[in-house]
Design an enzyme around this catalytic site. Structure first.
Site, PDB file in Angstrom:
ATOM      1  N   THR A  62     -20.031  37.994 -71.207  1.00  0.00           N
ATOM      2  CA  THR A  62     -20.876  38.514 -72.279  1.00  0.00           C
ATOM      3  C   THR A  62     -21.443  39.883 -71.924  1.00  0.00           C
ATOM      4  O   THR A  62     -21.413  40.817 -72.734  1.00  0.00           O
ATOM      5  CB  THR A  62     -22.047  37.551 -72.554  1.00  0.00           C
ATOM      6  OG1 THR A  62     -21.524  36.258 -72.847  1.00  0.00           O
ATOM      7  CG2 THR A  62     -22.896  38.022 -73.706  1.00  0.00           C
ATOM      8  N   THR A  63     -21.933  40.027 -70.691  1.00  0.00           N
ATOM      9  CA  THR A  63     -22.541  41.278 -70.246  1.00  0.00           C
ATOM     10  C   THR A  63     -21.535  42.418 -70.192  1.00  0.00           C
ATOM     11  O   THR A  63     -21.894  43.587 -70.311  1.00  0.00           O
ATOM     12  CB  THR A  63     -23.196  41.081 -68.864  1.00  0.00           C
ATOM     13  OG1 THR A  63     -24.043  39.939 -68.921  1.00  0.00           O
ATOM     14  CG2 THR A  63     -24.021  42.286 -68.445  1.00  0.00           C
ATOM     15  N   TYR A  74     -19.120  30.633 -83.146  1.00  0.00           N
ATOM     16  CA  TYR A  74     -19.027  30.728 -84.602  1.00  0.00           C
ATOM     17  C   TYR A  74     -18.446  29.474 -85.256  1.00  0.00           C
ATOM     18  O   TYR A  74     -18.920  29.017 -86.290  1.00  0.00           O
ATOM     19  CB  TYR A  74     -18.215  31.963 -85.033  1.00  0.00           C
ATOM     20  CG  TYR A  74     -18.240  32.193 -86.533  1.00  0.00           C
ATOM     21  CD1 TYR A  74     -19.362  32.743 -87.147  1.00  0.00           C
ATOM     22  CD2 TYR A  74     -17.162  31.858 -87.336  1.00  0.00           C
ATOM     23  CE1 TYR A  74     -19.409  32.933 -88.514  1.00  0.00           C
ATOM     24  CE2 TYR A  74     -17.194  32.051 -88.715  1.00  0.00           C
ATOM     25  CZ  TYR A  74     -18.320  32.593 -89.298  1.00  0.00           C
ATOM     26  OH  TYR A  74     -18.358  32.775 -90.657  1.00  0.00           O
ATOM     27  N   ARG A 131     -26.044  32.164 -77.995  1.00  0.00           N
ATOM     28  CA  ARG A 131     -25.013  33.136 -78.373  1.00  0.00           C
ATOM     29  C   ARG A 131     -23.919  32.516 -79.246  1.00  0.00           C
ATOM     30  O   ARG A 131     -23.359  33.186 -80.105  1.00  0.00           O
ATOM     31  CB  ARG A 131     -24.356  33.708 -77.114  1.00  0.00           C
ATOM     32  CG  ARG A 131     -25.203  34.693 -76.338  1.00  0.00           C
ATOM     33  CD  ARG A 131     -24.950  36.119 -76.815  1.00  0.00           C
ATOM     34  NE  ARG A 131     -25.588  37.091 -75.960  1.00  0.00           N
ATOM     35  CZ  ARG A 131     -25.437  38.402 -76.072  1.00  0.00           C
ATOM     36  NH1 ARG A 131     -24.657  38.900 -77.007  1.00  0.00           N
ATOM     37  NH2 ARG A 131     -26.072  39.226 -75.268  1.00  0.00           N
ATOM     38  N   LYS A 178     -21.419  27.381 -65.954  1.00  0.00           N
ATOM     39  CA  LYS A 178     -22.552  28.297 -66.058  1.00  0.00           C
ATOM     40  C   LYS A 178     -23.416  27.765 -67.184  1.00  0.00           C
ATOM     41  O   LYS A 178     -23.019  27.789 -68.353  1.00  0.00           O
ATOM     42  CB  LYS A 178     -22.076  29.724 -66.370  1.00  0.00           C
ATOM     43  CG  LYS A 178     -23.223  30.705 -66.597  1.00  0.00           C
ATOM     44  CD  LYS A 178     -22.704  32.085 -67.003  1.00  0.00           C
ATOM     45  CE  LYS A 178     -23.868  33.037 -67.294  1.00  0.00           C
ATOM     46  NZ  LYS A 178     -23.398  34.378 -67.722  1.00  0.00           N
ATOM     47  N   ILE A 181     -25.104  33.161 -62.166  1.00  0.00           N
ATOM     48  CA  ILE A 181     -24.264  34.252 -62.670  1.00  0.00           C
ATOM     49  C   ILE A 181     -25.235  35.169 -63.388  1.00  0.00           C
ATOM     50  O   ILE A 181     -25.710  34.868 -64.483  1.00  0.00           O
ATOM     51  CB  ILE A 181     -23.139  33.726 -63.574  1.00  0.00           C
ATOM     52  CG1 ILE A 181     -22.221  32.799 -62.759  1.00  0.00           C
ATOM     53  CG2 ILE A 181     -22.337  34.886 -64.169  1.00  0.00           C
ATOM     54  CD1 ILE A 181     -21.086  32.172 -63.534  1.00  0.00           C
TER      55      ILE A 181
END
Length: 308
Positions: free
Chosen positions: A44-45, A107, A138, A161, A203
């Protein structure tokens, strides 16, 4: 190999939004120097959702090449299409990758059975070690402990994670899985407590700019020295929270640029630059904490590693 401080690496870009190889090389050197245990490329980052499949593959392969086998690389390979996640995962077979980080399908909002079948299908179509990634804020779906337990029994699913920020979730998972199943925090602000409750590390987003501190916190925590770990973490608590005032990776990328780790803090749309208010707050906190990461220190690290 996978216990301790793992960085969710930012993706350095030039002003046009293309990957900056020089900055990427410097970031990798910085994490090797700081004793980061592994790098997650394009999680994501790393802004994975803005990368085409070709770009995604090329960036991960570049990260592997630039690391020169001095630090394990974990590839972000999640997708909300099971078929796409399988194909992306298979692209990294025989690449030198150490593991894959696979986020829950976003989604779509699948059921627990859908989540189980999704990860089971990935597992059955690759030999690469898989780390599950649960981040409900998210993705819009939550991978529950009972489903994690079922998945942990599959041949190459080695850990998770857990980024829900719910500390109670750790014990729920630990009570259901084997002791060898790795459980990482995905929330910097609660990571120390997470490890004190039996987690295997983090993480981390904060590690992008405070890698030495995060490595020390994890090392001390995993050896049972929580008192000393808490002293270091106390200095970073406010920073942990500031880095999420606006959506990740907006604040962390700006901070990395401010400290000289990357040349530009370019973001791909729909991500935009941090507000002036956040820049002021973040700049003040970076100066106040005097973290190990300073421009002078960074350049010395880069200069030292350039000779190797």
């Amino acid at each position: 190999m996978f216990k301790g401080n793992i960085v969710a690496l930012i993706t350095p870009m030039d002003k046009k939004g293309k990957v900056c190889q020089k900055s990427l090389k410097n970031l990798i050197k910085y994490h090797i120097y700081s004793k980061t245990k592994a790098i997650v490329s394009l999680g994501t980052t790393g802004e994975s959702s803005t990368f085409s499949k070709k770009e995604h593959i090329n960036l991960v392969l570049s990260t592997i090449k630039l690391s020169k086998k001095k630090i394990p690389i974990i590839a972000g390979t999640g997708a909300n299409s099971t078929k796409e996640a399988v194909l992306l995962t298979q692209k990294f077979e025989n690449s030198g990758i150490s593991a894959c980080l696979s986020v829950t399908p976003y989604y779509n909002k699948p059921s627990q059975e859908g989540l189980y079948q999704h990860f089971k299908t990935i597992s059955e179509n690759t030999y690469l070690p898989q780390i599950l990634y649960n981040v409900p804020s998210r993705t819009g779906c939550d991978l529950l402990p009972e489903t994690i337990c079922k998945l942990s029994k599959l041949k190459n699913i080695i850990g998770i994670k857990e980024a829900s920020g719910n500390l109670a979730r750790l014990n729920q998972i630990k009570n259901l899985v084997d002791e060898n199943f790795l459980i990482f925090s995905g929330d910097d602000s609660t990571a120390l407590d997470f490890m004190q409750l039996g987690g295997n590390g983090i993480i981390s987003v904060t590690a992008n700019i405070a890698a030495q501190e995060m490595s020390k916190i994890c090392k001390l925590s995993l050896s049972g020295n929580f008192k000393q770990a808490r002293k270091i973490n106390k200095k970073l608590i406010k920073l942990h929270n500031i880095l999420f005032i606006e959506s990740n990776p907006i604040p962390i990328k700006w901070a990395a640029k401010k400290l000289g780790l990357i040349k530009n803090n370019t973001l791909r749309l729909p991500m935009t630059q941090p507000s002036k208010k956040l820049q002021k707050i973040l700049s003040k906190e970076l100066k106040k904490k005097k973290i190990c990461l300073t421009k002078k220190n960074i350049f010395n690290v880069f200069k030292k590693n350039k000779k190797k």
